[in-house]
Design a protein around this motif. Sequence first.
Motif, PDB file in Angstrom:
ATOM      1  N   SER A  18      40.015  52.015  39.419  1.00 42.29           N
ATOM      2  CA  SER A  18      38.896  51.684  38.523  1.00 42.29           C
ATOM      3  C   SER A  18      39.273  51.915  37.070  1.00 42.29           C
ATOM      4  N   LEU A  19      39.929  53.043  36.799  1.00 43.82           N
ATOM      5  CA  LEU A  19      40.329  53.338  35.423  1.00 43.82           C
ATOM      6  C   LEU A  19      41.338  52.319  34.917  1.00 43.82           C
ATOM      7  N   ALA A  20      42.303  51.983  35.784  1.00 47.08           N
ATOM      8  CA  ALA A  20      43.309  50.991  35.387  1.00 47.08           C
ATOM      9  C   ALA A  20      42.657  49.639  35.123  1.00 47.08           C
ATOM     10  N   THR A  21      41.688  49.273  35.957  1.00 43.81           N
ATOM     11  CA  THR A  21      40.997  47.995  35.778  1.00 43.81           C
ATOM     12  C   THR A  21      40.192  47.977  34.487  1.00 43.81           C
ATOM     13  N   TYR A 222      42.571  29.756  23.590  1.00 43.63           N
ATOM     14  CA  TYR A 222      43.188  31.042  23.900  1.00 43.63           C
ATOM     15  C   TYR A 222      42.135  32.064  24.319  1.00 43.63           C
ATOM     16  N   ALA A 223      40.980  32.046  23.621  1.00 40.74           N
ATOM     17  CA  ALA A 223      39.910  32.991  23.953  1.00 40.74           C
ATOM     18  C   ALA A 223      39.418  32.766  25.384  1.00 40.74           C
ATOM     19  N   PHE A 224      39.189  31.502  25.754  1.00 47.41           N
ATOM     20  CA  PHE A 224      38.751  31.204  27.120  1.00 47.41           C
ATOM     21  C   PHE A 224      39.801  31.640  28.139  1.00 47.41           C
ATOM     22  N   THR A 225      41.059  31.533  27.777  1.00 49.78           N
ATOM     23  CA  THR A 225      42.124  31.977  28.690  1.00 49.78           C
ATOM     24  C   THR A 225      42.016  33.466  28.951  1.00 49.78           C
ATOM     25  N   TRP A 226      41.870  34.254  27.891  1.00 49.07           N
ATOM     26  CA  TRP A 226      41.764  35.708  28.063  1.00 49.07           C
ATOM     27  C   TRP A 226      40.496  36.078  28.824  1.00 49.07           C
ATOM     28  N   PHE A 227      39.375  35.427  28.487  1.00 50.59           N
ATOM     29  CA  PHE A 227      38.131  35.717  29.204  1.00 50.59           C
ATOM     30  C   PHE A 227      38.238  35.306  30.668  1.00 50.59           C
ATOM     31  N   GLY A 228      38.945  34.209  30.937  1.00 49.39           N
ATOM     32  CA  GLY A 228      39.143  33.771  32.310  1.00 49.39           C
ATOM     33  C   GLY A 228      39.958  34.770  33.110  1.00 49.39           C
ATOM     34  N   ILE A 229      41.005  35.303  32.494  1.00 47.75           N
ATOM     35  CA  ILE A 229      41.812  36.314  33.174  1.00 47.75           C
ATOM     36  C   ILE A 229      40.976  37.568  33.436  1.00 47.75           C
ATOM     37  N   ALA A 230      40.112  37.913  32.463  1.00 50.20           N
ATOM     38  CA  ALA A 230      39.236  39.074  32.643  1.00 50.20           C
ATOM     39  C   ALA A 230      38.288  38.847  33.823  1.00 50.20           C
ATOM     40  N   ALA A 231      37.746  37.630  33.926  1.00 49.02           N
ATOM     41  CA  ALA A 231      36.849  37.323  35.037  1.00 49.02           C
ATOM     42  C   ALA A 231      37.597  37.407  36.375  1.00 49.02           C
ATOM     43  N   CYS A 232      38.818  36.921  36.406  1.00 45.86           N
ATOM     44  CA  CYS A 232      39.629  37.015  37.630  1.00 45.86           C
ATOM     45  C   CYS A 232      39.897  38.468  37.992  1.00 45.86           C
ATOM     46  N   ILE A 234      37.993  41.039  37.326  1.00 40.45           N
ATOM     47  CA  ILE A 234      36.757  41.599  37.889  1.00 40.45           C
ATOM     48  C   ILE A 234      36.595  41.153  39.333  1.00 40.45           C
ATOM     49  N   GLY A 235      36.879  39.869  39.606  1.00 40.10           N
ATOM     50  CA  GLY A 235      36.756  39.362  40.968  1.00 40.10           C
ATOM     51  C   GLY A 235      37.710  40.047  41.918  1.00 40.10           C
ATOM     52  N   VAL A 236      38.958  40.195  41.507  1.00 34.12           N
ATOM     53  CA  VAL A 236      39.957  40.846  42.360  1.00 34.12           C
ATOM     54  C   VAL A 236      39.571  42.291  42.636  1.00 34.12           C
ATOM     55  N   PHE A 237      39.149  43.000  41.589  1.00 39.75           N
ATOM     56  CA  PHE A 237      38.772  44.400  41.802  1.00 39.75           C
ATOM     57  C   PHE A 237      37.534  44.513  42.686  1.00 39.75           C
ATOM     58  N   SER A 238      36.585  43.606  42.529  1.00 45.83           N
ATOM     59  CA  SER A 238      35.380  43.654  43.364  1.00 45.83           C
ATOM     60  C   SER A 238      35.729  43.482  44.842  1.00 45.83           C
ATOM     61  N   VAL A 239      36.604  42.535  45.144  1.00 48.50           N
ATOM     62  CA  VAL A 239      37.036  42.337  46.539  1.00 48.50           C
ATOM     63  C   VAL A 239      37.759  43.576  47.050  1.00 48.50           C
ATOM     64  N   PHE A 240      38.634  44.121  46.197  1.00 50.26           N
ATOM     65  CA  PHE A 240      39.384  45.323  46.582  1.00 50.26           C
ATOM     66  C   PHE A 240      38.437  46.482  46.886  1.00 50.26           C
TER      67      PHE A 240
END
Length: 254
Positions: A18-21, A222-232, A234-240
């Motif tokens: 969680s802290l790393a995320t 570029y901003a949408f790219t960074w926000f998209g990676i952030a959304a991914c 969150i999704g990966v951590f939620s599944v984990f």
Amino acid sequence: MDTVPERTTRLHGLVAPSLATLVCLAILLGLGFWQLARKGEKEALIARIVERSHVEPPAAPPPFDAWNARADEFGRVRVTGTFLHDRETLVHGLAPGEPGRALQGFYVLTPLRRDDGTTILINRGFVPTELKDPKNRAAGQVAGEATVTGMLRASETRGLFVPESDPKRDAWFTRDVPGIAAARGLTEVAPYLIEADATPNPGGWPRGGQLRVDLPNNHLQYAFTWFGIAACLIGVFSVFAWRRFHDPVEPKAG
């Protein structure tokens, strides 16, 4: 059904991930918002260039001690003097050629000595590599009094991926006004330079008017790219985290 100790153990196991995320998420969001800020700055710069490029008639260059890069840069000016061709400096650069192809060559920075003894560096424009030697473009070495119309530019700072200029080898990669003035033994030099407009020089070279308003502005992408990676993330951590809480605990051996 999980017991309280098992849930506590699972919860403790999520602390480090969680802290790393959260750290990674903060960085990604910070980069996204920074790109949005850069987008606003770039749009303001483009608007300023467009506005000042249409000022008529051109004004005289500002006094050296009153120069303010933020307020004066990209102003359209006109200046008269005599070119010191024997002290010109070639700065490595690229210029647009055929569609999808850039020309490799140099920008010709020539001191212009005014009647009052002061000097202003003029970026007269671009020459391809084969015209590096002034003898191959002799018609463009204008003698006598000359008038130049162009735009004020601040001294160029070196970017992260730009080689450092080497005055001893006469290898220049930035339009460094103080450095060039010192290397050429110039005195009473303006703290700015003038980018000559597209008025043709005799013989066609150097070719001025290289300053273009169509500056790249991809910061929103570029901003949408960074926000998209952030959304991914969150999704990966939620599944984990969900699987960490709901997957059955494997029985211990023995």
